[in-house]
Design a protein around this motif. Structure first.
Motif, PDB file in Angstrom:
ATOM      1  N   ASP A  23    -102.048  66.280  21.207  1.00 36.91           N
ATOM      2  CA  ASP A  23    -103.452  66.227  20.822  1.00 36.91           C
ATOM      3  C   ASP A  23    -103.928  64.771  20.797  1.00 36.91           C
ATOM      4  O   ASP A  23    -103.127  63.842  20.633  1.00 36.91           O
ATOM      5  CB  ASP A  23    -103.640  66.868  19.444  1.00 36.91           C
ATOM      6  N   PRO A  24    -105.233  64.556  20.964  1.00 35.01           N
ATOM      7  CA  PRO A  24    -105.778  63.197  21.012  1.00 35.01           C
ATOM      8  C   PRO A  24    -105.494  62.368  19.768  1.00 35.01           C
ATOM      9  O   PRO A  24    -105.335  61.153  19.854  1.00 35.01           O
ATOM     10  CB  PRO A  24    -107.285  63.429  21.182  1.00 35.01           C
ATOM     11  N   VAL A  25    -105.426  63.015  18.611  1.00 35.96           N
ATOM     12  CA  VAL A  25    -105.163  62.280  17.368  1.00 35.96           C
ATOM     13  C   VAL A  25    -103.774  61.657  17.408  1.00 35.96           C
ATOM     14  O   VAL A  25    -103.584  60.483  17.041  1.00 35.96           O
ATOM     15  CB  VAL A  25    -105.317  63.205  16.141  1.00 35.96           C
ATOM     16  N   THR A  26    -102.773  62.424  17.851  1.00 36.15           N
ATOM     17  CA  THR A  26    -101.408  61.910  17.939  1.00 36.15           C
ATOM     18  C   THR A  26    -101.334  60.758  18.935  1.00 36.15           C
ATOM     19  O   THR A  26    -100.726  59.716  18.660  1.00 36.15           O
ATOM     20  CB  THR A  26    -100.434  63.015  18.356  1.00 36.15           C
ATOM     21  N   LEU A  27    -101.950  60.944  20.089  1.00 36.44           N
ATOM     22  CA  LEU A  27    -101.923  59.895  21.105  1.00 36.44           C
ATOM     23  C   LEU A  27    -102.584  58.622  20.592  1.00 36.44           C
ATOM     24  O   LEU A  27    -102.091  57.510  20.832  1.00 36.44           O
ATOM     25  CB  LEU A  27    -102.619  60.382  22.379  1.00 36.44           C
ATOM     26  N   ALA A  28    -103.676  58.767  19.869  1.00 42.57           N
ATOM     27  CA  ALA A  28    -104.368  57.597  19.319  1.00 42.57           C
ATOM     28  C   ALA A  28    -103.523  56.905  18.252  1.00 42.57           C
ATOM     29  O   ALA A  28    -103.541  55.679  18.133  1.00 42.57           O
ATOM     30  CB  ALA A  28    -105.713  58.007  18.740  1.00 42.57           C
ATOM     31  N   SER A  29    -102.759  57.688  17.486  1.00 46.58           N
ATOM     32  CA  SER A  29    -101.975  57.123  16.389  1.00 46.58           C
ATOM     33  C   SER A  29    -100.801  56.275  16.876  1.00 46.58           C
ATOM     34  O   SER A  29    -100.318  55.411  16.141  1.00 46.58           O
ATOM     35  CB  SER A  29    -101.450  58.244  15.482  1.00 46.58           C
ATOM     36  N   VAL A  30    -100.338  56.505  18.105  1.00 50.19           N
ATOM     37  CA  VAL A  30     -99.189  55.747  18.613  1.00 50.19           C
ATOM     38  C   VAL A  30     -99.583  54.679  19.636  1.00 50.19           C
ATOM     39  O   VAL A  30     -98.795  53.770  19.911  1.00 50.19           O
ATOM     40  CB  VAL A  30     -98.144  56.685  19.252  1.00 50.19           C
ATOM     41  N   SER A  31    -100.776  54.779  20.192  1.00 50.70           N
ATOM     42  CA  SER A  31    -101.141  53.892  21.297  1.00 50.70           C
ATOM     43  C   SER A  31    -101.142  52.419  20.903  1.00 50.70           C
ATOM     44  O   SER A  31    -100.774  51.548  21.693  1.00 50.70           O
ATOM     45  CB  SER A  31    -102.508  54.289  21.862  1.00 50.70           C
ATOM     46  N   GLY A  32    -101.558  52.127  19.687  1.00 51.60           N
ATOM     47  CA  GLY A  32    -101.685  50.735  19.272  1.00 51.60           C
ATOM     48  C   GLY A  32    -100.381  49.982  19.151  1.00 51.60           C
ATOM     49  O   GLY A  32    -100.388  48.742  19.116  1.00 51.60           O
TER      50      GLY A  32
END
Length: 289
Positions: A162-171
């Motif tokens: 999900d987009p939330v998970t991807l956003a949480s690790v991208s940084g």
């Protein structure tokens, strides 16, 4: 006009903590093969934690990596995700980080100049406890790689995460990797292929995509060595585009060759155009491997 990735897979070096997001399994296999191939070519040790290790090892060999030889020599290991990162059915940052530190220490102990690790994160989609620690693990990877002699490629399926998970690790990643794409819509995708070098087409193509196809072919023939036009997932190609591909293949100087890897649906088109009899062109179908 090319829609490029922020970083090409072939640009990755030691200390990189890269996030690979992919939408097709073929894309994952292609980019991972290039990552593995380049690491072995540089004399590094390579580890791939894969969702399907047996298939992954076979795909490496099929795409030109001397996988069996590298494995037998101890230079490469392909294993299941849970065998490295999970402790039974639980995930903890401590256990996963300890595994990574162990791999780095072993690599140094055995005299390799560096380590490449590919981590298929599909395990995080399973009913495993501790998933909420995934961002913390990515942070630990970043800290571990700082000033070290390893590179890690974290692989996330953007269709399943999900987009939330991807956003949480991208940084926590220093690089973002995806296939360089020339055309992408509901009917057609044209992207660069890295292992073996060339381009890949999926869907249906006609003259409306002439510009993207021409650009993709022109960039491909500028690379050294043989090229592959992978059409294994192409269900239709019109006469104009088929001729464009053949013309590009015929323009390669001897002894370079072009492999036209066709789906059963498109093989007949190239056969009727005489591609199988042209010097410097190999015409194969998807089931030929």
């Amino acid at each position: 006009m090319t829609v490029g990735a922020e970083t090409q897979i072939t640009d990755l070096t030691i200390n990189d903590h890269a996030c690979l997001t992919f939408g097709e399994h073929e894309e994952l296999l292609d980019l991972t093969t290039a990552f593995v191939r380049d690491g072995l070519a540089e004399g590094q040790r390579v580890v791939w934690l894969a969702e399907e290790p047996t298939r992954g090892l076979a795909e490496l060999g099929r795409r030109g990596v001397v996988a069996q030889e590298a494995t037998a020599a101890g230079r490469m290991k392909v294993m299941a995700c849970q065998d490295g990162l999970l402790d039974g059915q639980a995930f903890t940052v401590e256990h996963a980080t300890r595994w990574l530190h162990g791999q780095i220490a072993r690599t140094a102990r055995e005299g390799y100049p560096g380590l490449r690790v590919a981590l298929d994160m599909s395990w995080a989609l399973q009913p495993v406890s501790g998933i909420e620690q995934l961002p913390a693990f990515e942070e630990e990877i970043a800290a571990t790689l700082s000033g070290g002699s390893a590179a890690v490629l974290c692989q996330y399926d953007r269709e399943r995460f999900d987009p939330v998970t991807l956003a949480s690790v991208s940084g926590y990643h220093t690089r973002t990797v995806a296939a360089a794409t020339y055309h992408h819509d509901a009917l057609l995708r044209i992207c660069r292929q890295y292992a073996p070098p060339g381009i890949r087409l999926a869907g249906q193509i006609d003259r409306s995509a002439e510009g993207a196809l021409r650009l993709a072919l022109s960039e491909t023939i500028r690379v050294d060595g043989d090229i592959t036009v992978n059409m294994a997932e192409l269900s239709f190609i019109d006469l104009y585009c088929a001729r464009m591909i053949i013309d590009a293949a015929r323009s390669l100087p001897t002894p370079r060759r072009a492999v036209l890897h066709c789906s059963p649906a498109t093989h007949t088109r190239f056969l009727l155009l005489g591609a199988s009899a042209m010097p410097g062109i190999s015409l194969v179908t998807a089931h030929d491997g």
